[in-house]
Scaffold this motif. Structure first.
Motif, PDB file in Angstrom:
ATOM      1  N   LEU A 140       0.844  -1.197   0.000  1.00  0.00           N
ATOM      2  CA  LEU A 140       0.000   0.000   0.000  1.00  0.00           C
ATOM      3  C   LEU A 140       0.881   1.249   0.000  1.00  0.00           C
ATOM      4  CD1 LEU A 140      -2.697   1.507   0.295  1.00  0.00           C
ATOM      5  CD2 LEU A 140      -2.588   1.051   2.771  1.00  0.00           C
ATOM      6  N   LEU A 141       0.771   2.043  -1.064  1.00  0.00           N
ATOM      7  CA  LEU A 141       1.582   3.247  -1.206  1.00  0.00           C
ATOM      8  C   LEU A 141       0.857   4.458  -0.624  1.00  0.00           C
ATOM      9  CD1 LEU A 141       2.943   2.819  -4.856  1.00  0.00           C
ATOM     10  CD2 LEU A 141       3.878   1.923  -2.710  1.00  0.00           C
ATOM     11  N   ARG A 142       1.563   5.183   0.236  1.00  0.00           N
ATOM     12  CA  ARG A 142       1.005   6.395   0.834  1.00  0.00           C
ATOM     13  C   ARG A 142       1.127   7.557  -0.146  1.00  0.00           C
ATOM     14  NH1 ARG A 142      -0.385   8.322   5.711  1.00  0.00           N
ATOM     15  NH2 ARG A 142       0.285   6.482   6.871  1.00  0.00           N
ATOM     16  N   GLU A 183       9.454   7.062   3.957  1.00  0.00           N
ATOM     17  CA  GLU A 183      10.703   6.363   4.275  1.00  0.00           C
ATOM     18  C   GLU A 183      11.286   5.636   3.060  1.00  0.00           C
ATOM     19  OE1 GLU A 183       7.615   3.285   4.396  1.00  0.00           O
ATOM     20  OE2 GLU A 183       7.713   5.362   5.113  1.00  0.00           O
ATOM     21  N   CYS A 184      10.433   5.424   2.044  1.00  0.00           N
ATOM     22  CA  CYS A 184      10.875   4.810   0.791  1.00  0.00           C
ATOM     23  C   CYS A 184      10.362   5.701  -0.337  1.00  0.00           C
ATOM     24  CB  CYS A 184      10.291   3.403   0.648  1.00  0.00           C
ATOM     25  SG  CYS A 184      11.393   2.079   1.026  1.00  0.00           S
ATOM     26  N   ARG A 185      10.877   6.886  -0.402  1.00  0.00           N
ATOM     27  CA  ARG A 185      10.332   7.892  -1.318  1.00  0.00           C
ATOM     28  C   ARG A 185      10.785   7.690  -2.762  1.00  0.00           C
ATOM     29  NH1 ARG A 185       8.276  13.024  -0.464  1.00  0.00           N
ATOM     30  NH2 ARG A 185       8.563  14.525  -2.161  1.00  0.00           N
ATOM     31  N   TRP A 186      12.020   7.280  -2.951  1.00  0.00           N
ATOM     32  CA  TRP A 186      12.585   7.204  -4.296  1.00  0.00           C
ATOM     33  C   TRP A 186      12.335   5.836  -4.919  1.00  0.00           C
ATOM     34  CZ3 TRP A 186      12.839  11.947  -5.289  1.00  0.00           C
ATOM     35  CH2 TRP A 186      13.253  12.853  -4.314  1.00  0.00           C
ATOM     36  N   LEU A 187      12.239   5.842  -6.243  1.00  0.00           N
ATOM     37  CA  LEU A 187      11.881   4.629  -6.972  1.00  0.00           C
ATOM     38  C   LEU A 187      12.818   3.465  -6.670  1.00  0.00           C
ATOM     39  CD1 LEU A 187      10.049   3.247  -9.032  1.00  0.00           C
ATOM     40  CD2 LEU A 187      11.487   4.210 -10.854  1.00  0.00           C
ATOM     41  N   GLU A 189      14.511   2.861  -4.036  1.00  0.00           N
ATOM     42  CA  GLU A 189      14.242   2.361  -2.687  1.00  0.00           C
ATOM     43  C   GLU A 189      12.995   1.482  -2.676  1.00  0.00           C
ATOM     44  OE1 GLU A 189      15.836   5.904   0.213  1.00  0.00           O
ATOM     45  OE2 GLU A 189      13.974   6.267  -0.906  1.00  0.00           O
ATOM     46  N   ARG A 190      11.990   1.899  -3.413  1.00  0.00           N
ATOM     47  CA  ARG A 190      10.742   1.138  -3.451  1.00  0.00           C
ATOM     48  C   ARG A 190      10.923  -0.199  -4.170  1.00  0.00           C
ATOM     49  NH1 ARG A 190       5.606   5.231  -3.855  1.00  0.00           N
ATOM     50  NH2 ARG A 190       6.091   6.352  -1.934  1.00  0.00           N
ATOM     51  N   VAL A 191      11.683  -0.174  -5.252  1.00  0.00           N
ATOM     52  CA  VAL A 191      11.961  -1.421  -5.969  1.00  0.00           C
ATOM     53  C   VAL A 191      12.708  -2.389  -5.054  1.00  0.00           C
ATOM     54  CG1 VAL A 191      13.311  -2.446  -7.850  1.00  0.00           C
ATOM     55  CG2 VAL A 191      11.937  -0.394  -8.277  1.00  0.00           C
ATOM     56  N   ALA A 192      13.702  -1.888  -4.342  1.00  0.00           N
ATOM     57  CA  ALA A 192      14.478  -2.742  -3.428  1.00  0.00           C
ATOM     58  C   ALA A 192      13.591  -3.283  -2.315  1.00  0.00           C
ATOM     59  CB  ALA A 192      15.644  -1.954  -2.847  1.00  0.00           C
ATOM     60  N   PHE A 193      12.677  -2.449  -1.809  1.00  0.00           N
ATOM     61  CA  PHE A 193      11.771  -2.862  -0.732  1.00  0.00           C
ATOM     62  C   PHE A 193      10.884  -4.015  -1.197  1.00  0.00           C
ATOM     63  CE2 PHE A 193       7.660  -2.639   1.407  1.00  0.00           C
ATOM     64  CZ  PHE A 193       8.035  -2.599   2.752  1.00  0.00           C
ATOM     65  N   VAL A 194      10.268  -3.868  -2.370  1.00  0.00           N
ATOM     66  CA  VAL A 194       9.370  -4.918  -2.881  1.00  0.00           C
ATOM     67  C   VAL A 194      10.170  -6.168  -3.227  1.00  0.00           C
ATOM     68  CG1 VAL A 194       7.733  -5.549  -4.694  1.00  0.00           C
ATOM     69  CG2 VAL A 194       7.685  -3.237  -3.714  1.00  0.00           C
ATOM     70  N   ARG A 195      11.347  -5.977  -3.767  1.00  0.00           N
ATOM     71  CA  ARG A 195      12.180  -7.140  -4.118  1.00  0.00           C
ATOM     72  C   ARG A 195      12.503  -7.976  -2.869  1.00  0.00           C
ATOM     73  NH1 ARG A 195      17.362  -8.924  -5.095  1.00  0.00           N
ATOM     74  NH2 ARG A 195      17.595 -10.123  -7.032  1.00  0.00           N
ATOM     75  N   ARG A 196      12.743  -7.290  -1.754  1.00  0.00           N
ATOM     76  CA  ARG A 196      12.997  -8.014  -0.497  1.00  0.00           C
ATOM     77  C   ARG A 196      11.772  -8.818  -0.081  1.00  0.00           C
ATOM     78  NH1 ARG A 196      15.821  -3.191   0.759  1.00  0.00           N
ATOM     79  NH2 ARG A 196      14.041  -2.368   1.934  1.00  0.00           N
ATOM     80  N   LEU A 197      10.585  -8.254  -0.310  1.00  0.00           N
ATOM     81  CA  LEU A 197       9.335  -8.976   0.022  1.00  0.00           C
ATOM     82  C   LEU A 197       9.202 -10.236  -0.830  1.00  0.00           C
ATOM     83  CD1 LEU A 197       6.732  -6.058   0.230  1.00  0.00           C
ATOM     84  CD2 LEU A 197       7.731  -7.323   2.142  1.00  0.00           C
ATOM     85  N   VAL A 198       9.528 -10.090  -2.107  1.00  0.00           N
ATOM     86  CA  VAL A 198       9.385 -11.208  -3.042  1.00  0.00           C
ATOM     87  C   VAL A 198      10.269 -12.369  -2.641  1.00  0.00           C
ATOM     88  CG1 VAL A 198       9.814 -11.971  -5.411  1.00  0.00           C
ATOM     89  CG2 VAL A 198       8.680  -9.779  -4.999  1.00  0.00           C
ATOM     90  N   PHE A 199      11.491 -12.073  -2.241  1.00  0.00           N
ATOM     91  CA  PHE A 199      12.458 -13.132  -1.988  1.00  0.00           C
ATOM     92  C   PHE A 199      12.675 -13.416  -0.506  1.00  0.00           C
ATOM     93  CE2 PHE A 199      13.601 -11.473  -6.216  1.00  0.00           C
ATOM     94  CZ  PHE A 199      13.410 -12.640  -6.938  1.00  0.00           C
ATOM     95  N   ALA A 200      11.780 -12.890   0.325  1.00  0.00           N
ATOM     96  CA  ALA A 200      11.906 -13.137   1.788  1.00  0.00           C
ATOM     97  C   ALA A 200      11.656 -14.604   2.098  1.00  0.00           C
ATOM     98  CB  ALA A 200      10.896 -12.266   2.535  1.00  0.00           C
TER      99      ALA A 200
END
Length: 200
Positions: A140-142, A183-187, A189-200
């Motif tokens: 969910l993006l703020r 806290e994850c404003r830049w693209l 950062e957001r890509v890295a955040f979602v990528r961590r979710l995918v491979f957690a």
């Protein structure tokens, strides 16, 4: 189905959902059949709806129906193509929940008129168990105020109010989600955040 990981990028208008999805497609090397692009715009264009119809049951039910169909097709494709011990990724720009949120914005509760009709529709009930499963993650993006752009199509509801309704609806439907904001404003950062979710 255990080897399928689904990521749904949701949130108010102009929060960068499509931009994030496009970057993830490139970063994760996803094929077009494993990506659900913005269904709502296609429905609006093909069926003649405008943003004036955003709270109408007809438009939101059409979006739910189309999203459920695309979800089903992508999941079937994933199970057909999956290689043992490898994870298949489904990425969706929005979800059927979005339609419920926009209906609820004019009714405030999931137990009212259009919102109740959407939540109890066969198409929504078809995808709800998958949305709730451990193999799905809603991101969910703020809203970021300076990103709010009027392109003549987007619904320009108050971003914070819409965001709060997403939180409310996701919680009431018992759909797990993670929030992404300043806290994850830049693209990147957001890509890295979602990528961590995918491979957690």
């Amino acid at each position: 189905m255990e080897s399928l990981k689904a990521i749904y990028i949701v949130g108010p208008s102009s929060t960068g959902k499509t931009t994030l999805c496009n970057a993830l497609i490139t970063r994760l090397g996803l094929t077009s059949d494993m990506c659900i692009t913005e269904v709502a715009r296609t429905v609006m264009r093909e069926q003649g709806f405008t943003r004036a119809d955003v709270h109408s049951l007809a438009m939101q039910q059409a979006i739910v129906n189309a999203q459920a169909t695309r979800d089903r097709q992508a999941r079937q494709k994933a199970t057909e193509d999956v290689v043992p011990k490898l994870q298949s990724i489904l990425l969706s720009d929005r979800s059927a929940v979005d339609a419920v949120v926009y209906a609820a914005l004019s009714e405030t509760t999931l137990q009212s008129g259009n919102t109740k009709a959407l939540v109890s529709s066969p198409e929504f009930l078809e995808v709800l168990p998958f949305y709730r499963s451990l193999h799905s993650t809603f991101v969910l993006l703020r809203p970021i105020p300076e990103w709010m752009i009027d392109d003549g199509v987007r619904s320009l509801e108050d971003g914070e109010r819409c965001y709060a309704m997403f939180v409310k609806v996701l919680k009431e439907l018992d759909i797990p989600f993670v929030e992404v904001g300043e806290e994850c404003r830049w693209l990147g950062e957001r890509v890295a955040f979602v990528r961590r979710l995918v491979f957690a």
